[in-house]
Write a protein that holds these residues in place. Sequence first.
Motif, PDB file in Angstrom:
ATOM      1  N   SER A 137      -7.639   0.936   0.799  1.00 20.05           N
ATOM      2  CA  SER A 137      -7.275   0.720  -0.556  1.00 20.05           C
ATOM      3  C   SER A 137      -7.123  -0.719  -1.281  1.00 20.05           C
ATOM      4  O   SER A 137      -7.651  -0.909  -2.252  1.00 20.05           O
ATOM      5  N   THR A 138      -6.447  -1.433  -0.472  1.00 19.30           N
ATOM      6  CA  THR A 138      -6.123  -2.859  -0.781  1.00 19.30           C
ATOM      7  C   THR A 138      -7.530  -3.643  -0.897  1.00 19.30           C
ATOM      8  O   THR A 138      -7.755  -4.257  -2.059  1.00 19.30           O
ATOM      9  N   PHE A 139      -8.281  -3.514  -0.189  1.00 17.88           N
ATOM     10  CA  PHE A 139      -9.764  -3.745  -0.048  1.00 17.88           C
ATOM     11  C   PHE A 139     -10.453  -3.507  -1.228  1.00 17.88           C
ATOM     12  O   PHE A 139     -10.945  -4.240  -2.150  1.00 17.88           O
ATOM     13  N   PHE A 140     -10.592  -2.066  -1.539  1.00 18.15           N
ATOM     14  CA  PHE A 140     -11.304  -1.594  -3.001  1.00 18.15           C
ATOM     15  C   PHE A 140     -10.756  -2.039  -4.032  1.00 18.15           C
ATOM     16  O   PHE A 140     -11.509  -2.405  -4.920  1.00 18.15           O
ATOM     17  N   ASP A 141      -9.569  -2.337  -4.045  1.00 15.24           N
ATOM     18  CA  ASP A 141      -8.685  -3.180  -5.173  1.00 15.24           C
ATOM     19  C   ASP A 141      -9.447  -4.418  -5.511  1.00 15.24           C
ATOM     20  O   ASP A 141      -9.685  -4.956  -6.559  1.00 15.24           O
ATOM     21  N   GLY A 142      -9.433  -5.145  -4.404  1.00  8.99           N
ATOM     22  CA  GLY A 142     -10.222  -6.627  -4.554  1.00  8.99           C
ATOM     23  C   GLY A 142     -11.460  -6.415  -4.902  1.00  8.99           C
ATOM     24  O   GLY A 142     -11.972  -7.314  -5.669  1.00  8.99           O
ATOM     25  N   VAL A 143     -12.204  -5.506  -4.624  1.00  8.16           N
ATOM     26  CA  VAL A 143     -13.705  -5.292  -5.018  1.00  8.16           C
ATOM     27  C   VAL A 143     -13.831  -5.151  -6.322  1.00  8.16           C
ATOM     28  O   VAL A 143     -14.557  -5.838  -7.092  1.00  8.16           O
TER      29      VAL A 143
END
Length: 111
Positions: free
Chosen positions: A83-89
């Motif tokens: 989820s943290t990665f998706f937020d960055g994307v």
Amino acid sequence: MGTLTNGRTTIPYDNWHAPHLDWRKAGKTDLDSILKECVILAAAPDAQNHPHHSIPDGTRMIAISDDKDPESPVLYMSRAEISTFFDGVVNGEFDKFRASEDELEAAAATT
């Protein structure tokens, strides 16, 4: 046997390292067995005896792999990590890694 879907079509699919999962790939991609060009994700079993102390038993996990080869390695991330990665994307933090239109066209032409 697991499955692989792009949201329009679902086919039988198993990764040898993570059998019986239901994998998802981007809807922009095709499911033709010859045309494989996508990162795939699946809900994985909850963590049990994970080697890293920050992943306690019961943590909900996501499996990540490459659909070109059903024997591709599988990386497991917690849902919080993904989820943290998706937020960055979504925030554009990884835009420099995106393929150019020319690269996308060239990739489509080779499949």
